[in-house]
Design a protein around this motif. Sequence first.
Motif, PDB file in Angstrom:
ATOM      1  N   ARG A 115       0.839  -1.196   0.000  1.00 40.55           N
ATOM      2  CA  ARG A 115       0.000   0.000   0.000  1.00 40.55           C
ATOM      3  C   ARG A 115       0.872   1.243   0.000  1.00 40.55           C
ATOM      4  O   ARG A 115       2.024   1.212   0.423  1.00 40.55           O
ATOM      5  CB  ARG A 115      -0.932   0.013   1.218  1.00 40.55           C
ATOM      6  CG  ARG A 115      -0.229   0.193   2.550  1.00 40.55           C
ATOM      7  CD  ARG A 115      -1.219   0.050   3.690  1.00 40.55           C
ATOM      8  NE  ARG A 115      -0.562   0.224   4.983  1.00 40.55           N
ATOM      9  CZ  ARG A 115      -1.175   0.005   6.150  1.00 40.55           C
ATOM     10  NH1 ARG A 115      -2.437  -0.393   6.175  1.00 40.55           N
ATOM     11  NH2 ARG A 115      -0.518   0.204   7.274  1.00 40.55           N
ATOM     12  N   VAL A 155      -3.528   3.539  -1.402  1.00 40.86           N
ATOM     13  CA  VAL A 155      -3.768   2.738  -2.599  1.00 40.86           C
ATOM     14  C   VAL A 155      -3.124   1.379  -2.375  1.00 40.86           C
ATOM     15  O   VAL A 155      -1.918   1.289  -2.123  1.00 40.86           O
ATOM     16  CB  VAL A 155      -3.175   3.410  -3.853  1.00 40.86           C
ATOM     17  CG1 VAL A 155      -3.347   2.504  -5.062  1.00 40.86           C
ATOM     18  CG2 VAL A 155      -3.845   4.759  -4.091  1.00 40.86           C
ATOM     19  N   TYR A 156      -3.928   0.346  -2.462  1.00 42.87           N
ATOM     20  CA  TYR A 156      -3.479  -1.019  -2.228  1.00 42.87           C
ATOM     21  C   TYR A 156      -3.263  -1.720  -3.568  1.00 42.87           C
ATOM     22  O   TYR A 156      -4.165  -1.727  -4.420  1.00 42.87           O
ATOM     23  CB  TYR A 156      -4.503  -1.788  -1.403  1.00 42.87           C
ATOM     24  CG  TYR A 156      -4.510  -1.399   0.052  1.00 42.87           C
ATOM     25  CD1 TYR A 156      -4.953  -0.150   0.461  1.00 42.87           C
ATOM     26  CD2 TYR A 156      -4.041  -2.273   1.030  1.00 42.87           C
ATOM     27  CE1 TYR A 156      -4.945   0.227   1.787  1.00 42.87           C
ATOM     28  CE2 TYR A 156      -4.030  -1.917   2.371  1.00 42.87           C
ATOM     29  CZ  TYR A 156      -4.482  -0.663   2.740  1.00 42.87           C
ATOM     30  OH  TYR A 156      -4.468  -0.308   4.057  1.00 42.87           O
ATOM     31  N   SER A 157      -2.087  -2.298  -3.712  1.00 40.60           N
ATOM     32  CA  SER A 157      -1.728  -2.990  -4.948  1.00 40.60           C
ATOM     33  C   SER A 157      -1.333  -4.431  -4.640  1.00 40.60           C
ATOM     34  O   SER A 157      -0.725  -4.694  -3.603  1.00 40.60           O
ATOM     35  CB  SER A 157      -0.550  -2.297  -5.634  1.00 40.60           C
ATOM     36  OG  SER A 157      -0.840  -0.951  -5.942  1.00 40.60           O
ATOM     37  N   GLN A 168      -2.765  -2.886 -10.900  1.00 35.91           N
ATOM     38  CA  GLN A 168      -3.138  -1.499 -10.615  1.00 35.91           C
ATOM     39  C   GLN A 168      -3.712  -1.449  -9.204  1.00 35.91           C
ATOM     40  O   GLN A 168      -4.143  -2.461  -8.676  1.00 35.91           O
ATOM     41  CB  GLN A 168      -4.141  -0.975 -11.649  1.00 35.91           C
ATOM     42  CG  GLN A 168      -5.591  -1.018 -11.270  1.00 35.91           C
ATOM     43  CD  GLN A 168      -6.148  -2.399 -11.102  1.00 35.91           C
ATOM     44  OE1 GLN A 168      -5.524  -3.380 -11.445  1.00 35.91           O
ATOM     45  NE2 GLN A 168      -7.338  -2.491 -10.555  1.00 35.91           N
ATOM     46  N   GLY A 169      -3.656  -0.332  -8.589  1.00 37.45           N
ATOM     47  CA  GLY A 169      -4.103  -0.244  -7.212  1.00 37.45           C
ATOM     48  C   GLY A 169      -5.586  -0.004  -7.072  1.00 37.45           C
ATOM     49  O   GLY A 169      -6.283   0.383  -8.018  1.00 37.45           O
ATOM     50  N   THR A 170      -6.049  -0.245  -5.865  1.00 40.31           N
ATOM     51  CA  THR A 170      -7.419   0.064  -5.504  1.00 40.31           C
ATOM     52  C   THR A 170      -7.376   0.937  -4.256  1.00 40.31           C
ATOM     53  O   THR A 170      -6.641   0.642  -3.313  1.00 40.31           O
ATOM     54  CB  THR A 170      -8.254  -1.215  -5.303  1.00 40.31           C
ATOM     55  OG1 THR A 170      -9.621  -0.867  -5.085  1.00 40.31           O
ATOM     56  CG2 THR A 170      -7.749  -2.068  -4.161  1.00 40.31           C
ATOM     57  N   LEU A 171      -8.141   2.016  -4.256  1.00 41.11           N
ATOM     58  CA  LEU A 171      -8.055   3.003  -3.188  1.00 41.11           C
ATOM     59  C   LEU A 171      -8.921   2.618  -2.003  1.00 41.11           C
ATOM     60  O   LEU A 171     -10.109   2.319  -2.156  1.00 41.11           O
ATOM     61  CB  LEU A 171      -8.476   4.374  -3.727  1.00 41.11           C
ATOM     62  CG  LEU A 171      -8.516   5.526  -2.721  1.00 41.11           C
ATOM     63  CD1 LEU A 171      -7.116   5.789  -2.145  1.00 41.11           C
ATOM     64  CD2 LEU A 171      -9.071   6.777  -3.376  1.00 41.11           C
TER      65      LEU A 171
END
Length: 115
Positions: free
Chosen positions: A37, A92-94, A107-110
Amino acid sequence: VQLQASGGGLVQAGGSLRLSCTASGRTFVTYNMGWFRQAAGKEREFVATISGSGGNTGYADSVKGRFTISRDNAKNTVYLQMNSLKLEDTGVYSCTARRGGDKYWGQGTLVTVSS
């Protein structure tokens, strides 16, 4: 390997979210999977990792006892169950896939934790 993360969103402190990351291909079980993250203005940091079989896991001290990483190899998916979320979990978690010297990033998710 292509990785697609999902499940981020806005949650109140103390709440829970589950992130998912689905990988392409037929060799998912051969990859160690992980979550990282990055908060705004900060370096990216390790969150959790899981071995190909799912038998070994590891966590950052900051999330131990609150987050659980798991995987379903039949679905090519790794999960991150996040409980007792804190403001400082915002970021942002990747997801990553590692095998030998190869490492792939999705790609990350916020994730936003509000008070």
